[in-house]
Design a protein around this motif. Structure first.
Motif, PDB file in Angstrom:
ATOM      1  N   PHE A 132      16.476  19.680  -6.985  1.00 18.36           N
ATOM      2  CA  PHE A 132      16.374  18.605  -8.217  1.00 18.36           C
ATOM      3  C   PHE A 132      14.688  18.115  -8.758  1.00 18.36           C
ATOM      4  CE2 PHE A 132      21.215  19.235  -7.610  1.00 18.36           C
ATOM      5  CZ  PHE A 132      21.681  18.780  -8.803  1.00 18.36           C
ATOM      6  N   PRO A 133      14.605  17.810  -7.983  1.00 16.49           N
ATOM      7  CA  PRO A 133      13.343  17.471  -7.509  1.00 16.49           C
ATOM      8  C   PRO A 133      12.214  18.469  -8.650  1.00 16.49           C
ATOM      9  CG  PRO A 133      13.659  16.022  -5.856  1.00 16.49           C
ATOM     10  CD  PRO A 133      14.487  17.069  -6.080  1.00 16.49           C
ATOM     11  N   LEU A 134      11.955  19.097  -7.473  1.00 16.71           N
ATOM     12  CA  LEU A 134      11.586  21.080  -8.556  1.00 16.71           C
ATOM     13  C   LEU A 134      11.710  21.196 -10.636  1.00 16.71           C
ATOM     14  CD1 LEU A 134      10.128  23.984  -8.793  1.00 16.71           C
ATOM     15  CD2 LEU A 134      12.839  24.475  -7.889  1.00 16.71           C
ATOM     16  N   LEU A 135      13.194  20.477 -10.167  1.00 18.51           N
ATOM     17  CA  LEU A 135      13.277  21.205 -11.944  1.00 18.51           C
ATOM     18  C   LEU A 135      13.110  19.910 -13.271  1.00 18.51           C
ATOM     19  CD1 LEU A 135      16.897  22.614 -11.431  1.00 18.51           C
ATOM     20  CD2 LEU A 135      14.352  23.837 -11.853  1.00 18.51           C
ATOM     21  N   ALA A 136      12.852  18.834 -11.926  1.00 21.97           N
ATOM     22  CA  ALA A 136      13.128  17.318 -12.381  1.00 21.97           C
ATOM     23  C   ALA A 136      11.088  17.334 -13.251  1.00 21.97           C
ATOM     24  CB  ALA A 136      13.031  16.140 -11.887  1.00 21.97           C
ATOM     25  N   LEU A 137      10.021  17.772 -12.059  1.00 27.34           N
ATOM     26  CA  LEU A 137       8.266  17.888 -12.515  1.00 27.34           C
ATOM     27  C   LEU A 137       8.694  19.162 -13.608  1.00 27.34           C
ATOM     28  CD1 LEU A 137       7.594  18.464  -9.076  1.00 27.34           C
ATOM     29  CD2 LEU A 137       6.582  16.389 -10.721  1.00 27.34           C
ATOM     30  N   TYR A 138       9.720  20.070 -13.377  1.00 23.60           N
ATOM     31  CA  TYR A 138       9.412  21.319 -14.508  1.00 23.60           C
ATOM     32  C   TYR A 138       9.787  20.953 -15.716  1.00 23.60           C
ATOM     33  CZ  TYR A 138      10.949  26.224 -16.612  1.00 23.60           C
ATOM     34  OH  TYR A 138      10.859  27.189 -16.956  1.00 23.60           O
ATOM     35  N   SER A 139      10.965  20.134 -15.984  1.00 23.37           N
ATOM     36  CA  SER A 139      11.655  19.421 -17.397  1.00 23.37           C
ATOM     37  C   SER A 139       9.967  18.754 -18.063  1.00 23.37           C
ATOM     38  CB  SER A 139      12.236  18.700 -16.589  1.00 23.37           C
ATOM     39  OG  SER A 139      12.182  17.104 -15.938  1.00 23.37           O
ATOM     40  N   ALA A 140       9.539  17.914 -16.927  1.00 27.32           N
ATOM     41  CA  ALA A 140       8.222  17.056 -17.677  1.00 27.32           C
ATOM     42  C   ALA A 140       7.072  17.716 -18.212  1.00 27.32           C
ATOM     43  CB  ALA A 140       7.875  16.078 -16.271  1.00 27.32           C
ATOM     44  N   TYR A 141       7.082  19.263 -17.221  1.00 27.97           N
ATOM     45  CA  TYR A 141       6.156  19.928 -17.839  1.00 27.97           C
ATOM     46  C   TYR A 141       6.675  20.927 -18.871  1.00 27.97           C
ATOM     47  CZ  TYR A 141       3.121  24.074 -17.925  1.00 27.97           C
ATOM     48  OH  TYR A 141       2.456  25.047 -18.679  1.00 27.97           O
ATOM     49  N   LEU A 142       7.651  21.425 -19.248  1.00 29.59           N
ATOM     50  CA  LEU A 142       8.290  21.894 -20.462  1.00 29.59           C
ATOM     51  C   LEU A 142       8.147  20.723 -21.881  1.00 29.59           C
ATOM     52  CD1 LEU A 142      11.216  24.095 -19.307  1.00 29.59           C
ATOM     53  CD2 LEU A 142       8.753  24.712 -19.985  1.00 29.59           C
ATOM     54  N   ILE A 143       8.864  19.612 -21.354  1.00 31.06           N
ATOM     55  CA  ILE A 143       8.972  18.525 -22.111  1.00 31.06           C
ATOM     56  C   ILE A 143       7.365  18.594 -22.820  1.00 31.06           C
ATOM     57  CG2 ILE A 143       9.067  17.125 -21.472  1.00 31.06           C
ATOM     58  CD1 ILE A 143      10.772  15.443 -23.198  1.00 31.06           C
ATOM     59  N   VAL A 144       6.547  18.070 -22.226  1.00 28.77           N
ATOM     60  CA  VAL A 144       5.347  18.298 -22.705  1.00 28.77           C
ATOM     61  C   VAL A 144       4.344  19.150 -23.660  1.00 28.77           C
ATOM     62  CG1 VAL A 144       2.886  17.077 -22.114  1.00 28.77           C
ATOM     63  CG2 VAL A 144       5.206  16.201 -21.345  1.00 28.77           C
ATOM     64  N   VAL A 145       4.286  20.083 -22.894  1.00 32.43           N
ATOM     65  CA  VAL A 145       4.014  21.497 -23.340  1.00 32.43           C
ATOM     66  C   VAL A 145       4.490  22.584 -24.009  1.00 32.43           C
ATOM     67  CG1 VAL A 145       2.649  23.245 -22.247  1.00 32.43           C
ATOM     68  CG2 VAL A 145       2.383  21.641 -21.091  1.00 32.43           C
ATOM     69  N   SER A 146       5.988  22.278 -23.919  1.00 33.46           N
ATOM     70  CA  SER A 146       6.302  23.070 -24.795  1.00 33.46           C
ATOM     71  C   SER A 146       7.817  22.373 -24.990  1.00 33.46           C
ATOM     72  CB  SER A 146       6.738  24.360 -24.321  1.00 33.46           C
ATOM     73  OG  SER A 146       7.283  25.745 -25.204  1.00 33.46           O
ATOM     74  N   PRO A 147       7.914  21.457 -25.629  1.00 36.87           N
ATOM     75  CA  PRO A 147       9.761  20.121 -26.172  1.00 36.87           C
ATOM     76  C   PRO A 147      10.525  21.726 -26.445  1.00 36.87           C
ATOM     77  CG  PRO A 147       7.281  20.302 -27.913  1.00 36.87           C
ATOM     78  CD  PRO A 147       7.365  20.777 -27.029  1.00 36.87           C
TER      79      PRO A 147
END
Length: 635
Positions: A132-147
């Motif tokens: 779950f923390p892994l996916l939270a970090l992954y989501s933060a990356y996606l929403i900034v780099v590739s929303p």
């Protein structure tokens, strides 16, 4: 436990998916299928590993990393085991490959299906909930780099969450004791789950209602990209330096270096047993590749999975001494990711010509291959515990199938005998109390057997012990230690006897007992010794337990114990029971070169797991040829 009672519920010390896979393997292909199920998943992981890396770089990088990954001693060992880690590795690599392949899809159903596949991990291992923390970090990356791909991620995350919550509910009812045993860790998982859900929920609100905030953030990152790349590289290099040079000395000076603290403080030096440190130094460049270059965005999930689990399990490996030299958690993705990232990092070094990068790659591959083969030679071409299966098969055929009830204090044999060979077997916690109840079972018409190492004839005047079979398990096994990488396989054997217990007339209590062993037989083990062809055990250059075992069961009385060998003046001897917790004879130094005689007394009615131990210092030259024990009859 009353053998007449129906067993309606059991709590295994693992989650349910692993035994389900093992059962399928056994049902289809027998014991070979059970023992080979992880090899099947490991075989599939090889292809996934190559395909993922091939899309990130050229064939040489993919092939070089693949060779080191396949030949890695940890990989070779764990796919031979019946543990859950290789299956977890397969699920992570499969998820990474599917996300890499369908990253640009607009099909929410497909992304949900990938999330379900990833969620299966939570039926396998309790630490899968750290995803779950892994996916939270992954989501933060996606929403900034590739929303534009963040919406697809939500389908993936929701299906993963649904399966994970279902797994948590299921395991609460099926494996509650296992969860309670890890409750301190579970509390952190619950906190991580709550924070991750809240974080992703906040991202959804920003994504829907404040897109300008994301644009400002992307603009700022673009302007500061060069400085952030340098800071990121410095941060990870500094982290590696701290973990390797400062943390071990700092922590070891603060405490007396218990096993768990030693493992945590020295985790990075131990990690270099499996990944050459000169390759690991290029890993920070892989972080630069994934975080700041668009080319790695499709495989960014693997980056976050690998980097987060690498950090967590270097911070605290959470390994027991029998977890094969601290590799058990690292094999999930930490070691494969470090190998993959190291080669990818070499190809990603900025301001360096392709000619020099290729040269570094060739040198890194040749040196890494040499190091890997050197580490892996111990088990690369050698079978492990090759006679265990034959031992169980001989044992199963030697006993007639009847309505007998089997009892033993040896936990390691209980599960195979019950679930594979169908024996009605129960574990004894107190042998003395058990024998007091045996007459009641015999009066009920039950056939009662006990499996142990040692004859109890003469213990009870109304019972007799008739030997009806042997359970002899032997083979070679890597040393169970996290303090040093092993240099050889040691001989591991378990020699047990099966006795039928019957009612009897008067038996004299002073029944003679005389037992004799070659050190490499009868249940004796060694942590630091070499097994000779004649069964003797010779000391190597290491200090520690040269001989221990045979985990004997003896009734009360006085006994004479004798060791025969060479250079016994350089050894120390003692007698313990109950897995070393009770000492029957304090340590004594050898007083002659060729023989050492000890006298000890068993004052309790029965002792179990009796060990005769020999300890040596480094380069002692000690050799144990024969061990014998006999009861001293009272006149």
């Amino acid at each position: 436990m009353d053998p007449r009672e129906e067993i309606y519920r059991r709590f295994p010390a693992f989650f349910q998916l692993l035994p389900a896979y093992l059962a399928v393997g056994y049902d289809l292909f027998g014991m070979e299928g059970l023992l080979g199920i992880n090899s099947f998943f490991g075989f599939l992981s090889v292809f996934l590993f190559y395909l993922i890396l091939r899309r990130l770089s050229d064939p040489f990088v993919a092939s070089a990393a693949l060779v080191l990954y396949v030949l890695n001693v940890s990989q070779l060992w764990n796919i031979r085991s019946t543990l859950s880690e290789p299956i977890s590795q397969f699920l992570i690599l499969l998820t990474a490959y599917l996300l890499q392949t369908f990253f640009r899809t607009k099909n929410g159903f497909l992304m949900s299906a990938i999330g379900i596949i990833f969620g299966i991990s939570c039926f396998l291992r309790i630490d899968s909930f750290t995803y779950f923390p892994l996916l939270a970090l992954y989501s933060a990356y996606l929403i900034v780099v590739s929303p534009k791909h963040f919406g697809n991620f939500l389908f993936f995350f929701l299906s993963f969450s649904f399966v994970s919550v279902g797994a948590a509910i299921y395991e609460y009812y099926r494996s509650l004791m296992y969860i309670e045993a890890h409750w301190a860790f579970v509390k952190f998982l619950v906190i991580g789950f709550g924070l991750s859900i809240g974080f992703i929920f906040a991202e959804i609100i920003i994504w829907k209602n404040a897109p300008t905030v994301l644009k400002i953030q992307r603009r700022w990152l673009k302007e500061k990209k060069k400085g952030l790349r340098i800071l990121t590289w410095i941060f990870f290099v500094s982290l590696i330096g701290f973990a390797y040079f400062i943390r071990p000395n700092f922590v070891n000076e603060l405490n007396e270096s218990t096993l768990s603290k030693y493992k945590a403080a020295n985790s990075l030096p131990i990690f270099f047993w499996y990944v050459p440190f000169w390759l690991f130094l290029f890993l920070p460049f892989a972080f630069d590749f994934f975080l700041f270059r668009k080319k790695g965005i499709r495989t960014s999930f693997l980056f976050f999975a690998g980097s987060l689990l690498l950090f967590l399990y270097l911070l605290d490996p959470r390994i027991a001494p029998d977890h094969f030299w601290a590799t058990r958690r690292w094999i999930i993705i930490s070691i494969p990711f470090a190998i993959l990232g190291s080669f990818l990092g070499i190809r990603s070094i900025p301001s360096l010509s392709e000619k020099w990068k290729t040269l570094i790659l060739i040198l890194g591959f040749i040196s890494g291959l040499t190091y890997t083969v050197w580490r892996s030679q111990l088990i690369l071409f050698r079978p492990m515990m090759e006679s265990y299966l034959e031992g169980y098969e001989r044992f199963s055929k030697s006993l007639v199938t009847d309505e007998g009830i089997y009892f033993t204090t040896k936990r390691q044999i209980a599960s195979p005998l019950r679930y594979i060979y169908g024996r009605n077997i129960f574990i004894i916690e107190d042998v003395t109390g058990f024998l007091e109840k045996v007459p009641k079972l015999l009066k009920l018409g039950k056939k009662v057997y006990i499996i142990q190492n040692g004859d109890l004839s003469g213990y009870k005047s109304n019972l007799q012990f008739v030997k009806v079979g042997n359970l002899d398990l032997r083979g070679r096994f890597p040393i169970e230690s996290v303090y040093k990488f092993p240099e050889f396989l040691y001989h591991k054997n378990l020699n047990l006897q099966v006795f039928m217990i019957e009612m009897s007339g008067k038996i004299h209590l002073s029944v003679p007992i005389e037992l004799e062993w070659k050190p490499a037989e009868g249940g004796f083990l060694s942590k630091v010794g070499m097994i000779e062809e004649d069964g003797a055990i010779s000391a190597t250059r290491h200090r520690g337990p040269l001989v221990y075992g045979p985990f004997l069961t003896l009734s009360n009385g006085k006994y004479e114990l004798q060791f025969t060998g060479k250079n016994l003046r350089n050894a120390e001897f003692d007698v313990v029971c109950n897995r070393g917790s009770d000492r029957l004879l304090e340590g004594q130094k050898g007083d002659a070169d060729n023989i050492k005689t000890l006298l000890f007394e068993v004052k309790r009615p029965i002792v179990d797991d009796l060990e005769f131990r020999v300890f040596v210092e480094g380069k002692s030259g000690v050799k144990i040829d024969k061990i014998s024990v006999k009861r001293i009859l009272q006149k």
